[in-house]
Motif scaffolding. Sequence first.
Motif, PDB file in Angstrom:
ATOM      1  N   VAL A 262      -2.901 -15.865  46.719  1.00 42.79           N
ATOM      2  CA  VAL A 262      -3.129 -14.493  47.168  1.00 42.79           C
ATOM      3  C   VAL A 262      -4.529 -14.109  46.703  1.00 42.79           C
ATOM      4  O   VAL A 262      -5.076 -14.703  45.782  1.00 42.79           O
ATOM      5  CB  VAL A 262      -2.088 -13.521  46.575  1.00 42.79           C
ATOM      6  CG1 VAL A 262      -0.702 -13.855  47.074  1.00 42.79           C
ATOM      7  CG2 VAL A 262      -2.124 -13.550  45.048  1.00 42.79           C
ATOM      8  N   ALA A 263      -5.121 -13.146  47.369  1.00 41.81           N
ATOM      9  CA  ALA A 263      -6.436 -12.678  46.945  1.00 41.81           C
ATOM     10  C   ALA A 263      -6.319 -12.033  45.570  1.00 41.81           C
ATOM     11  O   ALA A 263      -5.268 -11.486  45.217  1.00 41.81           O
ATOM     12  CB  ALA A 263      -6.986 -11.684  47.965  1.00 41.81           C
ATOM     13  N   PRO A 264      -7.378 -12.074  44.759  1.00 47.25           N
ATOM     14  CA  PRO A 264      -7.305 -11.497  43.415  1.00 47.25           C
ATOM     15  C   PRO A 264      -6.864 -10.034  43.412  1.00 47.25           C
ATOM     16  O   PRO A 264      -6.110  -9.618  42.528  1.00 47.25           O
ATOM     17  CB  PRO A 264      -8.740 -11.646  42.890  1.00 47.25           C
ATOM     18  CG  PRO A 264      -9.304 -12.789  43.653  1.00 47.25           C
ATOM     19  CD  PRO A 264      -8.679 -12.720  45.012  1.00 47.25           C
ATOM     20  N   TYR A 267      -3.165  -9.972  43.879  1.00 41.98           N
ATOM     21  CA  TYR A 267      -2.514 -10.436  42.658  1.00 41.98           C
ATOM     22  C   TYR A 267      -2.504  -9.327  41.610  1.00 41.98           C
ATOM     23  O   TYR A 267      -1.480  -9.096  40.950  1.00 41.98           O
ATOM     24  CB  TYR A 267      -3.248 -11.666  42.124  1.00 41.98           C
ATOM     25  CG  TYR A 267      -2.755 -12.135  40.777  1.00 41.98           C
ATOM     26  CD1 TYR A 267      -1.479 -12.679  40.627  1.00 41.98           C
ATOM     27  CD2 TYR A 267      -3.564 -12.048  39.649  1.00 41.98           C
ATOM     28  CE1 TYR A 267      -1.030 -13.112  39.385  1.00 41.98           C
ATOM     29  CE2 TYR A 267      -3.125 -12.477  38.405  1.00 41.98           C
ATOM     30  CZ  TYR A 267      -1.856 -13.002  38.283  1.00 41.98           C
ATOM     31  OH  TYR A 267      -1.411 -13.422  37.048  1.00 41.98           O
ATOM     32  N   PHE A 268      -3.627  -8.632  41.462  1.00 39.99           N
ATOM     33  CA  PHE A 268      -3.695  -7.516  40.513  1.00 39.99           C
ATOM     34  C   PHE A 268      -2.667  -6.439  40.869  1.00 39.99           C
ATOM     35  O   PHE A 268      -1.949  -5.942  39.984  1.00 39.99           O
ATOM     36  CB  PHE A 268      -5.100  -6.908  40.517  1.00 39.99           C
ATOM     37  CG  PHE A 268      -5.209  -5.620  39.758  1.00 39.99           C
ATOM     38  CD1 PHE A 268      -5.350  -5.616  38.370  1.00 39.99           C
ATOM     39  CD2 PHE A 268      -5.122  -4.389  40.412  1.00 39.99           C
ATOM     40  CE1 PHE A 268      -5.424  -4.432  37.660  1.00 39.99           C
ATOM     41  CE2 PHE A 268      -5.194  -3.203  39.706  1.00 39.99           C
ATOM     42  CZ  PHE A 268      -5.344  -3.231  38.332  1.00 39.99           C
ATOM     43  N   ASP A 269      -2.589  -6.087  42.138  1.00 36.77           N
ATOM     44  CA  ASP A 269      -1.643  -5.043  42.567  1.00 36.77           C
ATOM     45  C   ASP A 269      -0.195  -5.473  42.322  1.00 36.77           C
ATOM     46  O   ASP A 269       0.629  -4.676  41.849  1.00 36.77           O
ATOM     47  CB  ASP A 269      -1.844  -4.720  44.057  1.00 36.77           C
ATOM     48  CG  ASP A 269      -3.172  -4.023  44.331  1.00 36.77           C
ATOM     49  OD1 ASP A 269      -3.747  -3.442  43.389  1.00 36.77           O
ATOM     50  OD2 ASP A 269      -3.643  -4.081  45.483  1.00 36.77           O
ATOM     51  N   ALA A 322      -8.059 -10.859  36.170  1.00 37.33           N
ATOM     52  CA  ALA A 322      -7.180  -9.903  36.856  1.00 37.33           C
ATOM     53  C   ALA A 322      -5.984  -9.537  35.973  1.00 37.33           C
ATOM     54  O   ALA A 322      -5.608  -8.362  35.873  1.00 37.33           O
ATOM     55  CB  ALA A 322      -6.708 -10.488  38.177  1.00 37.33           C
ATOM     56  N   LEU A 323      -5.390 -10.547  35.310  1.00 32.24           N
ATOM     57  CA  LEU A 323      -4.225 -10.253  34.472  1.00 32.24           C
ATOM     58  C   LEU A 323      -4.636  -9.471  33.227  1.00 32.24           C
ATOM     59  O   LEU A 323      -3.903  -8.586  32.772  1.00 32.24           O
ATOM     60  CB  LEU A 323      -3.517 -11.555  34.072  1.00 32.24           C
ATOM     61  CG  LEU A 323      -2.140 -11.357  33.432  1.00 32.24           C
ATOM     62  CD1 LEU A 323      -1.190 -10.634  34.385  1.00 32.24           C
ATOM     63  CD2 LEU A 323      -1.532 -12.695  33.023  1.00 32.24           C
ATOM     64  N   LYS A 388     -12.927  -5.554  40.315  1.00 30.12           N
ATOM     65  CA  LYS A 388     -12.918  -6.062  41.689  1.00 30.12           C
ATOM     66  C   LYS A 388     -14.313  -6.473  42.141  1.00 30.12           C
ATOM     67  O   LYS A 388     -14.462  -7.426  42.928  1.00 30.12           O
ATOM     68  CB  LYS A 388     -12.324  -5.008  42.621  1.00 30.12           C
ATOM     69  CG  LYS A 388     -10.821  -4.801  42.405  1.00 30.12           C
ATOM     70  CD  LYS A 388     -10.232  -3.808  43.379  1.00 30.12           C
ATOM     71  CE  LYS A 388      -8.713  -3.696  43.180  1.00 30.12           C
ATOM     72  NZ  LYS A 388      -8.095  -2.721  44.121  1.00 30.12           N
ATOM     73  N   GLU A 389     -15.325  -5.783  41.665  1.00 29.78           N
ATOM     74  CA  GLU A 389     -16.695  -6.169  41.988  1.00 29.78           C
ATOM     75  C   GLU A 389     -17.014  -7.531  41.371  1.00 29.78           C
ATOM     76  O   GLU A 389     -17.689  -8.360  41.985  1.00 29.78           O
ATOM     77  CB  GLU A 389     -17.675  -5.110  41.466  1.00 29.78           C
ATOM     78  CG  GLU A 389     -19.130  -5.397  41.798  1.00 29.78           C
ATOM     79  CD  GLU A 389     -19.388  -5.530  43.292  1.00 29.78           C
ATOM     80  OE1 GLU A 389     -20.265  -6.342  43.657  1.00 29.78           O
ATOM     81  OE2 GLU A 389     -18.711  -4.841  44.080  1.00 29.78           O
ATOM     82  N   ARG A 390     -16.519  -7.800  40.155  1.00 31.94           N
ATOM     83  CA  ARG A 390     -16.712  -9.105  39.541  1.00 31.94           C
ATOM     84  C   ARG A 390     -16.059 -10.195  40.375  1.00 31.94           C
ATOM     85  O   ARG A 390     -16.631 -11.265  40.584  1.00 31.94           O
ATOM     86  CB  ARG A 390     -16.117  -9.137  38.125  1.00 31.94           C
ATOM     87  CG  ARG A 390     -16.836  -8.307  37.099  1.00 31.94           C
ATOM     88  CD  ARG A 390     -16.407  -8.693  35.682  1.00 31.94           C
ATOM     89  NE  ARG A 390     -14.999  -8.474  35.410  1.00 31.94           N
ATOM     90  CZ  ARG A 390     -14.488  -7.337  34.963  1.00 31.94           C
ATOM     91  NH1 ARG A 390     -15.261  -6.283  34.789  1.00 31.94           N
ATOM     92  NH2 ARG A 390     -13.194  -7.222  34.712  1.00 31.94           N
ATOM     93  N   TRP A 391     -14.844  -9.932  40.846  1.00 29.60           N
ATOM     94  CA  TRP A 391     -14.111 -10.952  41.585  1.00 29.60           C
ATOM     95  C   TRP A 391     -14.804 -11.293  42.900  1.00 29.60           C
ATOM     96  O   TRP A 391     -14.805 -12.450  43.322  1.00 29.60           O
ATOM     97  CB  TRP A 391     -12.685 -10.472  41.846  1.00 29.60           C
ATOM     98  CG  TRP A 391     -11.970 -10.046  40.599  1.00 29.60           C
ATOM     99  CD1 TRP A 391     -12.244 -10.428  39.310  1.00 29.60           C
ATOM    100  CD2 TRP A 391     -10.866  -9.125  40.512  1.00 29.60           C
ATOM    101  NE1 TRP A 391     -11.389  -9.817  38.431  1.00 29.60           N
ATOM    102  CE2 TRP A 391     -10.532  -8.998  39.128  1.00 29.60           C
ATOM    103  CE3 TRP A 391     -10.139  -8.393  41.441  1.00 29.60           C
ATOM    104  CZ2 TRP A 391      -9.503  -8.186  38.684  1.00 29.60           C
ATOM    105  CZ3 TRP A 391      -9.105  -7.578  41.005  1.00 29.60           C
ATOM    106  CH2 TRP A 391      -8.791  -7.471  39.635  1.00 29.60           C
ATOM    107  N   ARG A 392     -15.379 -10.298  43.544  1.00 32.34           N
ATOM    108  CA  ARG A 392     -16.036 -10.528  44.839  1.00 32.34           C
ATOM    109  C   ARG A 392     -17.263 -11.415  44.714  1.00 32.34           C
ATOM    110  O   ARG A 392     -17.750 -11.951  45.710  1.00 32.34           O
ATOM    111  CB  ARG A 392     -16.409  -9.195  45.487  1.00 32.34           C
ATOM    112  CG  ARG A 392     -15.198  -8.333  45.865  1.00 32.34           C
ATOM    113  CD  ARG A 392     -15.589  -7.126  46.676  1.00 32.34           C
ATOM    114  NE  ARG A 392     -14.466  -6.205  46.828  1.00 32.34           N
ATOM    115  CZ  ARG A 392     -14.331  -5.076  46.142  1.00 32.34           C
ATOM    116  NH1 ARG A 392     -15.277  -4.707  45.286  1.00 32.34           N
ATOM    117  NH2 ARG A 392     -13.292  -4.300  46.330  1.00 32.34           N
TER     118      ARG A 392
END
Length: 404
Positions: A262-264, A267-269, A322-323, A388-392
């Motif tokens: 799943v997208a990060p 997964y966070f949600d 994310a976790l 989320k900016e880091r993940w992108r």
Amino acid sequence: MASSTLKAIALVCIILAFFSGRMSAPAAPIGRREVFVSHRQPNFESGGLELLKQFSALYGNNEADEVEAASVEESAVDAVAEESAEEESRTSEEKESAIPAKTATAPKLGSEFCQTNDDLFPGKLFMPNRRRKSWLPDHCKFRQLEYMNVPKCFAGKKLVFLGDSLTRDIVRKIARMALLQDKPMHWFTPEEKGPAYKDVSELGQVYGHFYNIKDNGKFEFYWSAAALYDGSLNYTRTQAAIAEADLVWIGSGAWDMGVLHVAPEKYFDLMSARVGRIAKMVKPGAEVVLFPMHWLHLERCPVGRKCRLCNSHAKAAVFRDALRTVAACHQLSVVETTGITKVAANFTKDGIHYDRDISLIQADVIVNHICSSFALSKPRACDVSAAKERWRQVPQAYVGCRAR
């Protein structure tokens, strides 16, 4: 006749002289060397280290090396495929000899025991006599609890562990530390699963390990592989266990990152919703802790297998982040063992699961927390937008075996 007799006497003298020299020569017995493997191993050659420097700022020593590993091209993993294949055929003694190590005595440490999970890093994997491996922090002593004291500490406590095989390996070691009788897997009946349970392909295996602790205590593990598929929380038995638990452990990441993918952000949600649901189940004063997946040594995964095809160091860094962000937003503690498993490449056959001693060191972290004042890691303030900016910035985190 005399000549042959003299030759025989000469041969005996040579043999005796040889063995006499061997016996008198000072030599350390095999296995007496003390071996250290530093947390700061050399990383893969990499470029663009600006990519995830925020991870280092957020998580300090425990994640400092991950900044470089996260920017590795996938070809860096493939480059060691042949070496990995050869490694499988080597003996354990040869593998240990191949570790970047030095012969030394234990370094001098401060007299204080480590007070927090973060104090464990940086550190070294320490193998006295090449037998029982242990973790040696640079600046404090990691308390090794006496096994005879663990059952007393666990008495009356109710502990619930939710997770995949990474958690299961640790659970088994905790059970041994607590001198609990090993139990076979318990396969759930339809009544225990509950009406909302749905079987989903590879994750349809439903089982757990359940132990009774003296003074009416309980220690239970429930297979709960992924946030995407959270069937375990629908089990009637799981809900009852969580409701009376003193501590609930949630391990997650490997399945969501890899095979299911799943997208990060999703997964966070999913994890945030899952933690929120558990928070409503637990009694007042109960503790919920999160366990980000430990380091995966992809070079150990067999070529062509899912563990190599579906994962990358960059993706793993993002899903751990994310976790930890979930933990920060819900004000929960985190069990950190990434720094320990990062240097344990020679003690995993498949790149994912570790041998007995490494899992036992991981178990020591949570047992120290349960049985003493040892504090777990506390992620910093919740900032979902920045996360989320880091993940992108990590495109590998959005590519998987199966898009969802």
